[in-house]
Motif scaffolding. Structure first.
Motif, mmCIF file in Angstrom:
data_model
loop_
_atom_site.group_PDB
_atom_site.id
_atom_site.type_symbol
_atom_site.label_atom_id
_atom_site.label_comp_id
_atom_site.label_asym_id
_atom_site.label_seq_id
_atom_site.Cartn_x
_atom_site.Cartn_y
_atom_site.Cartn_z
ATOM 1 N N GLY A 20 0.757 -1.055 -0.129
ATOM 2 C CA GLY A 20 0.067 0.065 0.233
ATOM 3 C C GLY A 20 0.984 1.380 0.029
ATOM 4 N N TYR A 21 1.692 1.136 0.950
ATOM 5 C CA TYR A 21 2.640 2.364 1.132
ATOM 6 C C TYR A 21 3.361 2.770 -0.406
ATOM 7 N N TYR A 65 -6.593 2.519 1.069
ATOM 8 C CA TYR A 65 -6.982 1.152 1.386
ATOM 9 C C TYR A 65 -8.434 0.566 1.186
ATOM 10 N N TRP A 118 1.568 -11.821 1.588
ATOM 11 C CA TRP A 118 2.603 -11.107 2.495
ATOM 12 C C TRP A 118 3.913 -11.271 2.228
ATOM 13 N N ASN A 162 13.185 -2.685 3.249
ATOM 14 C CA ASN A 162 13.808 -2.555 4.729
ATOM 15 C C ASN A 162 13.477 -3.430 5.617
ATOM 16 N N ARG A 205 10.680 -4.866 6.261
ATOM 17 C CA ARG A 205 9.363 -4.798 7.065
ATOM 18 C C ARG A 205 8.548 -5.965 6.474
ATOM 19 N N ARG A 206 7.669 -6.548 7.210
ATOM 20 C CA ARG A 206 6.538 -7.445 6.915
ATOM 21 C C ARG A 206 5.499 -6.503 6.171
ATOM 22 N N ALA A 207 4.977 -6.795 5.008
ATOM 23 C CA ALA A 207 3.917 -5.892 4.304
ATOM 24 C C ALA A 207 3.272 -6.808 3.355
ATOM 25 N N LYS A 208 1.919 -6.400 3.211
ATOM 26 C CA LYS A 208 1.122 -6.892 2.146
ATOM 27 C C LYS A 208 1.264 -6.564 0.821
ATOM 28 N N GLU A 238 -1.331 -4.798 8.757
ATOM 29 C CA GLU A 238 -1.044 -4.253 7.504
ATOM 30 C C GLU A 238 -0.833 -2.559 7.555
ATOM 31 N N MET A 239 -1.857 -1.956 8.503
ATOM 32 C CA MET A 239 -1.894 -0.722 8.816
ATOM 33 C C MET A 239 -0.394 -0.537 9.783
ATOM 34 N N SER A 276 2.435 -1.737 9.734
ATOM 35 C CA SER A 276 3.491 -1.587 8.735
ATOM 36 C C SER A 276 3.455 -0.446 7.826
ATOM 37 N N HIS A 277 2.232 -0.079 7.523
ATOM 38 C CA HIS A 277 1.953 1.092 6.712
ATOM 39 C C HIS A 277 2.558 2.208 7.264
ATOM 40 N N GLU A 319 4.519 2.671 9.858
ATOM 41 C CA GLU A 319 5.809 2.635 10.189
ATOM 42 C C GLU A 319 6.597 3.144 8.925
ATOM 43 N N MET A 320 6.109 2.568 7.650
ATOM 44 C CA MET A 320 6.856 3.125 6.564
ATOM 45 C C MET A 320 6.598 4.716 6.455
#
Lengths: 120, 869
Positions: free
Chosen positions: A38-39, A61, A77, A82, A84-87, B8-9, B11-12, B14-15
């Motif tokens: 997402g980011y 989202y 997942w 860097n 991090r766990r991310a979807k 998920e949120m 980690s989001h 944090e980024m």
């Protein structure tokens, strides 16, 4: 085709007054190259539009959920750059088809609107 | 779900914070900025919760659906593995459910909702009855008082029906018409199919407007709109068509076909038959309305004839008691048929549950829960029931078509019976309940057994579970008993039908032909008499004709005329409504074969003089039938008493002259003769000027074969004579037997189906027990048992079951055939001949059903049998 609803969120920014369909299109495009979280999608849109468009995260989202419900995107997942766990979101065959169709529609729409504006 | 989104949120965010930190913001500032970029967090949290809840629901439903589909899939495989069992079970159920739905549709139409209109169950017909139960016509002043003061009713309408002649090529056919008040459709709660109804103004001013019946519209106008504005000729007047009545609209309480032409009831005209209808206010019962209307009638200054009681009659009240009973009997019969069908299927399922115990044991061992297994069996049962129910609707539809085709004339209005939505619901409820009921036993059975038990009993194929075996024997006995009751009922009706055909009718219908001739055009009295004589003369020369009289076929006289009697010669008058009047020539009784019991028949010379009043008035001397004589003069003395037709209330000085009773003749007994208008008769000599004359001809040619020659003979005299289609005594007799034939045919069909189902059930049980006992029989054969002993072993059980069923059934039949009493003629409900014949029949069928399994038992090879396990 384009609903007139505005992107949700309380950010008072003109550029955020994006139409739903437009956001869907941008998101689909953003993940069409490679699976992205997402980011990452948010950053991709900012970079590609030279910060012209900033999407409220919650709206992004919701958009992703919407596309997921329509089975246009799949999730998985993974680990980010860097660590991090991310979807991660990626296009399904259906999503790819949707992207093609929506792109064509968008181009026709833009051409039509430009035509009007030029002759005006 | 929610948890995953939280991750998920997390980690989001944090980024995002990393990003802002890289731009040089403090930890706190970066956090605030990240949240700002996120938007409305509260709103998002609520959204996330909603979404998670929806997904959980979807997931649950999907899982449930998945299991259901799995059950259904598995059930289908089971059915495929046993196609014979499936076919028999479904067909059995389809027959039971189908017959039930069809008969329930009939019951619904006849008893529960006899008036198929939105306000149907609120429509009553207020009538006045005297102490003898004779109905009197209601005075117009009473009607007006009810209309003005009645609190229990909210609207009244009037309707009068008749037939009007359509002439073509020397024959006359009649179209039924109705004269109705302008609010008629409104009272029933229906709308015109096309155009509009009459307006109150049109009714008041006597405008010549008409509506035509839906059926005529379809028949003659092909259902086209241009019928509006077209014209209809009636009684020398031209009416403009303004609307089409809705499909099937008839006149309540009339047995006739729906009218083809509808016209406003002329103001001031007395309402004819059937009369005045009232719509009850919502929630008011017919009994309450009767009481109120009685009170209003009694409070009038001139209450008219004393001793009259008001009764608000509902459509159900007009159904002949015998017809109502017939419908109830059929209803109970199909109920029994459905029970037999269910017992049969339950039996099949029980047997299958037993043969499938190995499969269940394995599934339990593999971890299937009991509930899951029970659900599996239940799914199979419900699927069977549903398949049976769907096929049953097809069966019902076909059965209804047969019922409609066979319907007796008295139940003419059955023509429009169809599968009602309510009835479909009923059918669905029956089929699902049936499924659950007979699914239950095997399901419990499957659920209750432990693995150990199941596998232990697996090692020995001895006798089946005692309870199961007992239950199945009981079911078979029940089936046989119920079949026997049905068969006895059907047998009694068949015997009664045979007796009915031998019943003395009071006249001789065979060889009688009646033709109605319309003398036409205003002609003077002498011309009419001459024409009448000429016709009689000409008819005498028709081959086969032996005797000729004037008059209708007995029992078919004009209906509904009232009659006043002079009580004890003191001037008091009592009035009876609804009796028949026949206009005859003096030799009528001789030609028809009716016995004159008392007095004599007036001759024509006695009547020509004083007879100046209307054509439909009685001749100075009349004859009555025995039943009417007994009703009007219970203490005798009919001869010499005086009667007259009532005065027309809307005409002044229309009091009719008295007629003297000079003779009493025998009653007419027709199986289908119903209503006092048919059984109570006054015979009057025909008025010389009556324009419609019915000639009654006795011929030696059977049936209607003589009719064309008679028709030709009449029209050869004068081509302008109009002749109605002939009616023969044979056809009349046939029609009058129709209700009994109808009941007999249906009940017999049900009884035979029931017997076949029970035979199939018995066969199944015996064949199954032979399979169960293969080993035991094998041992016996190996030890040298005679074939006869083996046969006795197998058929003995069948006969014991049959005997128990026959015994129980005979007791039940003896207790229940009394309800048939009113439908029987010449045979007692406990007729020993019928009972013994049916018992013998059932025993024979039981023997036949067990014969095949017995033969199979004889063919058992002991070596094979012992090796089987």
């Amino acid at each position: 085709m384009f609903s007139t609803n505005l992107v949700e969120g309380d950010m008072p920014r003109d550029t955020n007054d994006l139409l739903h369909g437009t956001l869907d299109l941008l998101v689909l495009k953003a993940i069409s190259w490679q699976p992205t979280h997402g980011y990452g999608i948010s950053k991709w849109i900012e970079q590609r539009t030279q910060d012209e468009l900033q999407i409220v995260d919650s709206a992004l989202y919701k958009c992703l959920h919407r596309l997921e419900d329509r089975r246009a995107i799949a999730t998985e997942w993974g680990l980010s750059d860097n660590n991090r766990r991310a979807k991660y979101y990626s296009l399904t065959a259906r999503g790819r088809q949707m992207l093609r169709a929506e792109t064509a529609t968008w181009q026709r729409y833009v051409a039509a609107v430009s035509g009007v504006l030029e002759t005006a | 779900m929610l948890r995953e989104l939280d991750d998920e949120m997390q980690s989001h965010l944090e980024m995002r914070i990393d990003e802002f930190r890289a731009l040089g913001l403090s930890e706190a500032e970066a956090g605030a900025e990240a949240l700002r970029r996120f938007g409305d967090t509260d709103e998002f949290r609520a959204y996330a919760a909603r979404r998670a809840a929806r997904q959980t629901r979807l997931h649950g439903a999907r899982e449930w659906l998945g299991e259901l589909l799995q059950d259904i899939h598995f059930a289908r495989r089971q059915f495929q593995k046993a196609p014979g069992f499936t076919l028999i079970a479904v067909l059995t159920l389809a027959l039971g459910i189908g017959a039930n739905t069809a008969i329930f549709s009939v019951v619904h139409r006849l008893l529960l909702a006899p008036l198929p209109y939105p306000n149907g169950n609120r429509i009553v017909m207020p009538m006045q009855e005297d102490a003898r139960g004779l109905r009197a016509s209601v005075d117009s002043q009473v009607i007006h008082a009810w209309q003005a003061r009645g609190q229990s009713i909210d609207m009244m309408a009037g309707a009068s029906i008749g037939n009007f002649d359509v002439r073509a090529d020397g024959t006359v056919d009649s179209l039924p018409f109705a004269l109705v008040t302008s609010n008629y459709l409104q009272v029933l709660g229906v709308q015109p199919a096309l155009g509009r109804a009459f307006t109150p103004e049109e009714e008041r001013s006597g405008e010549l407007v008409a509506m035509i019946g839906y059926e005529l519209w379809q028949r003659a106008h092909g259902g086209r709109d241009n019928v509006l504005g077209s014209t209809v000729r009636f009684d020398e007047k031209t009416y403009t068509v303004v609307g089409v009545t809705p499909r099937g609209l008839g006149v309540p309480m009339s047995q006739d076909a729906p009218p083809d032409i509808w016209m406003p009831l002329p103001k001031g005209a007395g309402v004819g038959t059937p009369g005045v209808f009232a719509r009850l206010r919502r929630g008011v019962s017919a009994e309450d309305a009767s009481r109120e209307l009685q009170a209003i009638a009694a409070s009038l200054p001139d209450p008219g004839q004393p001793g009259l009681h008001v009764r608000a009659m509902r459509a159900q009240d007009f159904l002949d008691a015998r017809e109502a009973r017939m419908v109830q009997v059929l209803f109970v019969a199909v109920g029994a048929l459905l029970l037999i069908a269910c017992a049969n299927v339950a039996n099949l399922l029980l047997a299958r549950a037993w043969t499938r115990r190995r499969e269940f044991a394995v599934r339990v061992a593999l971890g299937a829960g009991r509930w899951r297994l029970a659900r599996q069996v239940l799914t199979e049962s419900v699927l069977l029931a549903l398949a049976g129910g769907i096929l049953g609707v097809v069966v019902a539809w076909q059965t209804l078509r047969i019922i409609i085709a066979l319907r007796p004339p008295a139940l003419e209005h059955l023509a429009d019976v169809h599968i009602e939505p309510a009835v479909l619901l009923w059918s669905a409820v029956i089929s699902v309940t049936t499924g659950i009921l007979f699914g239950c036993a095997p399901a419990l059975y499957a659920g209750a057994r432990t693995v150990g038990e199941a596998l232990r009993s697996e090692t020995r194929t001895g006798s089946a579970g005692v309870v199961s075996r007992w239950a199945r024997s009981a079911l078979i006995v029940l089936e046989i008993a119920m079949s026997l009751v049905l068969l006895v009922g059907a047998g009694l009706l068949v015997r009664s039908f045979v007796e009915l055909q031998r019943m003395p009718l009071g006249f001789e219908p065979r060889g009688l032909v009646a033709v109605e001739v319309i003398l036409g055009l205003p002609r003077n009295r002498d011309r009419r008499l001459a024409l009448r004589d000429a016709i009689m003369e000409r008819l005498r020369s028709v081959p086969g004709v032996t005797r000729i009289a004037v008059g209708m076929i007995p029992g078919k006289g004009y209906m509904g005329g009232g009659l006043e009697t002079e009580s004890d010669g003191v001037g008091a008058v009592t009035r009876a409504q609804a009796l028949g009047t026949s206009f005859i020539s003096p030799n009528y009784f001789h030609v028809a074969g009716i016995a004159v019991l008392e007095g004599h028949v007036p001759d024509s010379s006695a009547s020509t003089e004083a007879w100046k009043t209307g054509r439909m008035a009685l001749s100075p001397q009349v004859v009555v039938n025995r039943d009417l004589a007994r009703r009007l003069w219970p203490n005798g003395g009919a001869i010499g008493s005086r009667v007259r037709t009532p005065a027309d209330p809307d005409e002044k000085n229309s009091v009719k002259p008295w007629a003297t009773v000079v003779g009493v003749v025998d009653d007419i007994h027709m199986p289908g003769l119903r209503g006092e208008a048919r059984t109570l008769q006054v015979y009057s000599l025909i008025h010389p000027r009556l324009g419609d004359v019915v000639f009654l001809v006795r011929t030696s040619i059977p049936g209607t074969a003589a009719a064309p020659a008679i028709h030709r003979a009449i029209t050869s005299i004068d081509r302008s004579l109009l002749v109605r289609p002939a009616l023969s005594g044979e056809v009349y007799l046939h029609d009058s037997l129709a209700p009994t034939r109808f009941a007999m045919a249906l009940l017999t069909a049900f009884a035979i189906i029931a017997l076949l189902l029970s035979a199939a059930g018995l066969y199944g049980v015996i064949a199954y027990s032979v399979t169960q006992r293969t080993r035991e029989i094998g041992v016996r054969v190996a030890l040298g048992a005679e074939p006869n002993a083996v046969r006795r072993l197998v058929m003995g059980r069948a006969l014991r079951l049959a005997a128990a069923g026959i015994l129980a059934g005979s007791v039940a039949a003896a207790a229940s055939t009394r309800v048939l009493a009113s439908l029987l003629y010449g045979v007692s409900p406990a007729d020993p001949l019928t009972f013994s014949m049916i018992a013998l029949l059932v025993a024979t069928i039981a023997l036949l059903a067990s014969y095949v399994p017995a033969r199979r038992a004889l063919r058992i090879d002991p070596i094979e049998a012992l090796r089987a396990d």
